[in-house]
Design a protein around this motif. Structure first.
Motif, PDB file in Angstrom:
ATOM      1  N   ALA A 107      31.438  -5.465  48.836  1.00 11.99           N
ATOM      2  CA  ALA A 107      30.837  -6.661  48.245  1.00 11.99           C
ATOM      3  C   ALA A 107      29.542  -6.172  47.608  1.00 11.99           C
ATOM      4  O   ALA A 107      28.801  -5.399  48.218  1.00 11.99           O
ATOM      5  N   CYS A 108      29.297  -6.578  46.381  1.00 12.87           N
ATOM      6  CA  CYS A 108      28.121  -6.063  45.695  1.00 12.87           C
ATOM      7  C   CYS A 108      27.582  -7.101  44.714  1.00 12.87           C
ATOM      8  O   CYS A 108      28.263  -8.066  44.379  1.00 12.87           O
ATOM      9  N   PRO A 109      26.360  -6.881  44.248  1.00 14.08           N
ATOM     10  CA  PRO A 109      25.814  -7.795  43.254  1.00 14.08           C
ATOM     11  C   PRO A 109      26.481  -7.536  41.903  1.00 14.08           C
ATOM     12  O   PRO A 109      26.964  -6.430  41.643  1.00 14.08           O
ATOM     13  N   ALA A 110      26.497  -8.554  41.069  1.00  9.30           N
ATOM     14  CA  ALA A 110      26.961  -8.374  39.696  1.00  9.30           C
ATOM     15  C   ALA A 110      25.924  -7.546  38.950  1.00  9.30           C
ATOM     16  O   ALA A 110      24.772  -7.440  39.376  1.00  9.30           O
ATOM     17  N   LEU A 111      26.323  -6.945  37.860  1.00 10.44           N
ATOM     18  CA  LEU A 111      25.403  -6.161  37.050  1.00 10.44           C
ATOM     19  C   LEU A 111      25.008  -6.957  35.813  1.00 10.44           C
ATOM     20  O   LEU A 111      25.843  -7.624  35.202  1.00 10.44           O
ATOM     21  N   GLU A 112      23.743  -6.868  35.461  1.00 11.25           N
ATOM     22  CA  GLU A 112      23.259  -7.501  34.240  1.00 11.25           C
ATOM     23  C   GLU A 112      23.857  -6.782  33.039  1.00 11.25           C
ATOM     24  O   GLU A 112      24.010  -5.562  33.053  1.00 11.25           O
ATOM     25  N   VAL A 113      24.182  -7.543  32.017  1.00 13.59           N
ATOM     26  CA  VAL A 113      24.778  -6.954  30.820  1.00 13.59           C
ATOM     27  C   VAL A 113      23.811  -5.957  30.180  1.00 13.59           C
ATOM     28  O   VAL A 113      24.178  -4.844  29.853  1.00 13.59           O
ATOM     29  N   ARG A 114      22.584  -6.347  30.040  1.00 14.34           N
ATOM     30  CA  ARG A 114      21.587  -5.452  29.448  1.00 14.34           C
ATOM     31  C   ARG A 114      20.882  -4.680  30.553  1.00 14.34           C
ATOM     32  O   ARG A 114      20.317  -5.270  31.457  1.00 14.34           O
ATOM     33  N   GLY A 115      20.951  -3.390  30.486  1.00 13.93           N
ATOM     34  CA  GLY A 115      20.241  -2.546  31.433  1.00 13.93           C
ATOM     35  C   GLY A 115      21.012  -2.203  32.690  1.00 13.93           C
ATOM     36  O   GLY A 115      20.676  -1.268  33.392  1.00 13.93           O
ATOM     37  N   GLY A 116      22.023  -2.973  33.039  1.00 16.24           N
ATOM     38  CA  GLY A 116      22.861  -2.668  34.188  1.00 16.24           C
ATOM     39  C   GLY A 116      22.210  -2.871  35.544  1.00 16.24           C
ATOM     40  O   GLY A 116      22.700  -2.372  36.541  1.00 16.24           O
ATOM     41  N   GLY A 117      21.103  -3.630  35.599  1.00 20.52           N
ATOM     42  CA  GLY A 117      20.449  -3.888  36.876  1.00 20.52           C
ATOM     43  C   GLY A 117      21.244  -4.848  37.742  1.00 20.52           C
ATOM     44  O   GLY A 117      22.035  -5.645  37.255  1.00 20.52           O
ATOM     45  N   ALA A 118      21.026  -4.764  39.038  1.00 16.73           N
ATOM     46  CA  ALA A 118      21.720  -5.642  39.979  1.00 16.73           C
ATOM     47  C   ALA A 118      21.204  -7.072  39.870  1.00 16.73           C
ATOM     48  O   ALA A 118      20.010  -7.299  39.753  1.00 16.73           O
ATOM     49  N   ASN A 119      22.118  -8.020  39.884  1.00 16.27           N
ATOM     50  CA  ASN A 119      21.779  -9.436  39.894  1.00 16.27           C
ATOM     51  C   ASN A 119      22.248  -9.996  41.236  1.00 16.27           C
ATOM     52  O   ASN A 119      23.424 -10.302  41.422  1.00 16.27           O
ATOM     53  N   ASP A 120      21.305 -10.126  42.165  1.00 12.83           N
ATOM     54  CA  ASP A 120      21.643 -10.549  43.526  1.00 12.83           C
ATOM     55  C   ASP A 120      22.017 -12.025  43.635  1.00 12.83           C
ATOM     56  O   ASP A 120      22.363 -12.482  44.722  1.00 12.83           O
ATOM     57  N   GLU A 121      21.970 -12.765  42.544  1.00  8.08           N
ATOM     58  CA  GLU A 121      22.358 -14.172  42.587  1.00  8.08           C
ATOM     59  C   GLU A 121      23.864 -14.345  42.479  1.00  8.08           C
ATOM     60  O   GLU A 121      24.388 -15.418  42.756  1.00  8.08           O
ATOM     61  N   PHE A 122      24.569 -13.286  42.061  1.00 10.19           N
ATOM     62  CA  PHE A 122      26.012 -13.360  41.879  1.00 10.19           C
ATOM     63  C   PHE A 122      26.706 -12.236  42.637  1.00 10.19           C
ATOM     64  O   PHE A 122      26.272 -11.091  42.608  1.00 10.19           O
ATOM     65  N   PHE A 123      27.800 -12.603  43.311  1.00  4.90           N
ATOM     66  CA  PHE A 123      28.611 -11.644  44.053  1.00  4.90           C
ATOM     67  C   PHE A 123      29.785 -11.179  43.205  1.00  4.90           C
ATOM     68  O   PHE A 123      30.319 -11.927  42.394  1.00  4.90           O
ATOM     69  N   THR A 124      30.199  -9.981  43.444  1.00  8.51           N
ATOM     70  CA  THR A 124      31.450  -9.460  42.925  1.00  8.51           C
ATOM     71  C   THR A 124      31.928  -8.425  43.932  1.00  8.51           C
ATOM     72  O   THR A 124      31.384  -8.326  45.015  1.00  8.51           O
ATOM     73  N   ARG A 125      32.937  -7.680  43.589  1.00  8.49           N
ATOM     74  CA  ARG A 125      33.372  -6.613  44.490  1.00  8.49           C
ATOM     75  C   ARG A 125      33.584  -5.358  43.681  1.00  8.49           C
ATOM     76  O   ARG A 125      33.825  -5.411  42.477  1.00  8.49           O
ATOM     77  N   SER A 126      33.464  -4.253  44.349  1.00  4.75           N
ATOM     78  CA  SER A 126      33.670  -2.963  43.706  1.00  4.75           C
ATOM     79  C   SER A 126      34.707  -2.190  44.493  1.00  4.75           C
ATOM     80  O   SER A 126      34.614  -2.076  45.707  1.00  4.75           O
ATOM     81  N   ASP A 127      35.684  -1.686  43.768  1.00  5.09           N
ATOM     82  CA  ASP A 127      36.713  -0.846  44.366  1.00  5.09           C
ATOM     83  C   ASP A 127      36.483   0.620  44.007  1.00  5.09           C
ATOM     84  O   ASP A 127      37.346   1.452  44.199  1.00  5.09           O
ATOM     85  N   TRP A 128      35.314   0.899  43.460  1.00  3.91           N
ATOM     86  CA  TRP A 128      34.968   2.261  43.088  1.00  3.91           C
ATOM     87  C   TRP A 128      34.507   3.039  44.310  1.00  3.91           C
ATOM     88  O   TRP A 128      33.783   2.497  45.144  1.00  3.91           O
ATOM     89  N   PRO A 129      34.860   4.300  44.409  1.00  4.90           N
ATOM     90  CA  PRO A 129      34.374   5.117  45.519  1.00  4.90           C
ATOM     91  C   PRO A 129      32.872   5.398  45.349  1.00  4.90           C
ATOM     92  O   PRO A 129      32.344   5.354  44.242  1.00  4.90           O
ATOM     93  N   VAL A 130      32.218   5.705  46.444  1.00  8.85           N
ATOM     94  CA  VAL A 130      30.777   5.952  46.431  1.00  8.85           C
ATOM     95  C   VAL A 130      30.404   7.030  45.406  1.00  8.85           C
ATOM     96  O   VAL A 130      29.436   6.894  44.673  1.00  8.85           O
ATOM     97  N   TRP A 131      31.178   8.106  45.325  1.00  7.74           N
ATOM     98  CA  TRP A 131      30.821   9.208  44.430  1.00  7.74           C
ATOM     99  C   TRP A 131      30.823   8.803  42.965  1.00  7.74           C
ATOM    100  O   TRP A 131      30.147   9.412  42.140  1.00  7.74           O
ATOM    101  N   ALA A 132      31.581   7.761  42.609  1.00  9.46           N
ATOM    102  CA  ALA A 132      31.657   7.330  41.199  1.00  9.46           C
ATOM    103  C   ALA A 132      30.420   6.540  40.819  1.00  9.46           C
ATOM    104  O   ALA A 132      30.086   6.383  39.686  1.00  9.46           O
TER     105      ALA A 132
END
Length: 88
Positions: free
Chosen positions: A63-88
Motif C-alpha cells: 500500500a503506498c501513496p499516489a505519485l504527483e504527476v509533476r515531480g513524482g512526489g508522494a501524495n499521502d492524501e491518496f492511496f494506491t498499491r504497488s506491485d513493483w519489487p523494492v529494487w525497482a
C-alpha cells in the motif's frame, strides 16, 4: 493492522486500479469486503508499509501513496498499491 485486513485493502486497491482518498477507500472496503476499519487506521497502514518498504523488507505488494504527476512526489492524501519489487 492484521494481515487479513491488509490483504482485503490491497485486493480492493487492485480492483479499483486508481488512486483513492482514505475516506473513500474506507467506505469502499466496508461495502465490498465487510471490513470496518476507519480512515485513521488506513493512514497507519500506509505509514507502516512505507516504513517497511524503506527498511528493505521484501513483499510482493505494498500500500503506498499516489505519485504527483509533476515531480513524482508522494501524495499521502491518496492511496494506491504497488506491485513493483523494492529494487525497482
Amino acid at each position: 493492522m492484521d494481515d487479513e485486513s491488509r490483504v482485503k485493502i490491497l485486493r480492493l486497491l487492485g480492483r479499483i486500479y486508481t488512486p483513492i482518498a482514505a475516506d473513500d477507500l474506507d467506505m469502499c472496503v466496508d461495502l465490498t469486503e465487510g471490513l470496518h476499519i476507519g480512515e485513521e487506521q488506513l493512514v497507519e497502514l500506509l505509514a507502516a508499509d512505507r516504513a517497511e518498504f524503506l527498511s528493505g523488507i521484501t513483499r510482493p505488494v505494498w500500500a503506498c501513496p499516489a505519485l504527483e504527476v509533476r515531480g513524482g512526489g508522494a501524495n499521502d492524501e491518496f492511496f494506491t498499491r504497488s506491485d513493483w519489487p523494492v529494487w525497482a
